[in-house]
Design a protein around this motif. Structure first.
Motif, mmCIF file in Angstrom:
data_model
loop_
_atom_site.group_PDB
_atom_site.id
_atom_site.type_symbol
_atom_site.label_atom_id
_atom_site.label_comp_id
_atom_site.label_asym_id
_atom_site.label_seq_id
_atom_site.Cartn_x
_atom_site.Cartn_y
_atom_site.Cartn_z
ATOM 1 N N GLN A 101 0.848 -1.189 -0.093
ATOM 2 C CA GLN A 101 0.148 0.085 0.068
ATOM 3 C C GLN A 101 0.752 1.308 0.099
ATOM 4 N N THR A 104 2.666 1.827 -3.305
ATOM 5 C CA THR A 104 1.832 2.564 -4.377
ATOM 6 C C THR A 104 1.712 3.821 -4.222
ATOM 7 N N GLN A 105 1.738 4.265 -3.009
ATOM 8 C CA GLN A 105 1.366 5.686 -2.608
ATOM 9 C C GLN A 105 2.858 6.541 -2.739
ATOM 10 N N GLU A 109 6.722 0.987 -5.839
ATOM 11 C CA GLU A 109 5.935 -0.522 -6.303
ATOM 12 C C GLU A 109 6.799 -0.922 -7.286
ATOM 13 N N ARG A 154 -1.613 -8.259 -6.307
ATOM 14 C CA ARG A 154 -1.511 -6.792 -6.017
ATOM 15 C C ARG A 154 -3.162 -6.747 -5.752
ATOM 16 N N LEU A 158 -4.202 -5.271 -1.938
ATOM 17 C CA LEU A 158 -4.844 -3.954 -1.787
ATOM 18 C C LEU A 158 -6.097 -3.601 -1.506
#
Length: 185
Positions: A101, A104-105, A109, A154, A158
């Motif tokens: 998580q 990705t932010q 990633e 993924r 997520l």
């Protein structure tokens, strides 16, 4: 000999401090905004210690994720019993979900995906050795499966792991079996 062990321990400690510092910085900053200077300052080590171990921050993150992902692939390659393998994977994914998580932010990633793809390629190189696929089929099937498996893991991680690990594992196995069968037909 003792000096060598001491030097190895210092190197390992530096790597641990650098990794911890970078992961802490990633909690509040995007990867592309973090500098080596910030990491070494937070880690309490010299720039030389960083560059003795890594060329870039990406290399540091890859070195952190590589053994974690490789261990799970080794469970599969080494034929760890299903229940034990699923328990280890469950623990791994529970630990990885918040990190993915964050990845990705915060823009890292792709590093996880690259390490995953390297492991998939090594895994399939071993497991496809005895298949009658052409080199072209093997290469593209491996890329296809790697991208698909990563996308499934993924999505599952997520979106809160709503399905059981056994369900996801079976889904991936089914895709693998069916796509391989279509190539052999």
């Amino acid at each position: 000999m003792a000096a060598t062990q001491h030097a190895q321990q210092l190197k390992q400690d530096s790597q641990t401090y650098l990794t911890t510092a970078l992961l802490q910085l990633l909690e509040t900053h995007d990867l592309n905004t973090i500098s080596v200077t910030q990491v070494v300052k937070r880690a309490g080590v010299s720039r030389m210690a960083f560059y003795r171990n890594f060329e870039t921050l990406d290399d540091l993150l890859a070195a952190y994720f590589r053994p974690k992902l490789t261990a799970r692939f080794n469970d599969v390659v080494n034929g760890v019993p299903q229940a034990e393998k699923l328990a280890a994977m469950g623990q791994f994914f529970q630990e990885l979900a918040p990190t993915l998580q964050l990845a990705t932010q915060r823009g890292f990633e792709e590093i996880i995906r690259q390490v995953f793809n390297q492991n998939m390629e090594a895994f399939y190189q071993t497991t496809l050795a005895e298949t009658p696929l052409t080199p072209v089929q093997r290469r593209y099937w491996t890329k296809f499966m790697s991208a698909g498996v990563y996308a499934i893991w993924r999505e599952w991680l997520l979106t809160g792991q709503r399905e059981s690990l056994t369900t996801i594992h079976g889904l991936i196995a089914g895709f693998q079996t069916q796509t391989m069968a279509s190539l052999r037909a």
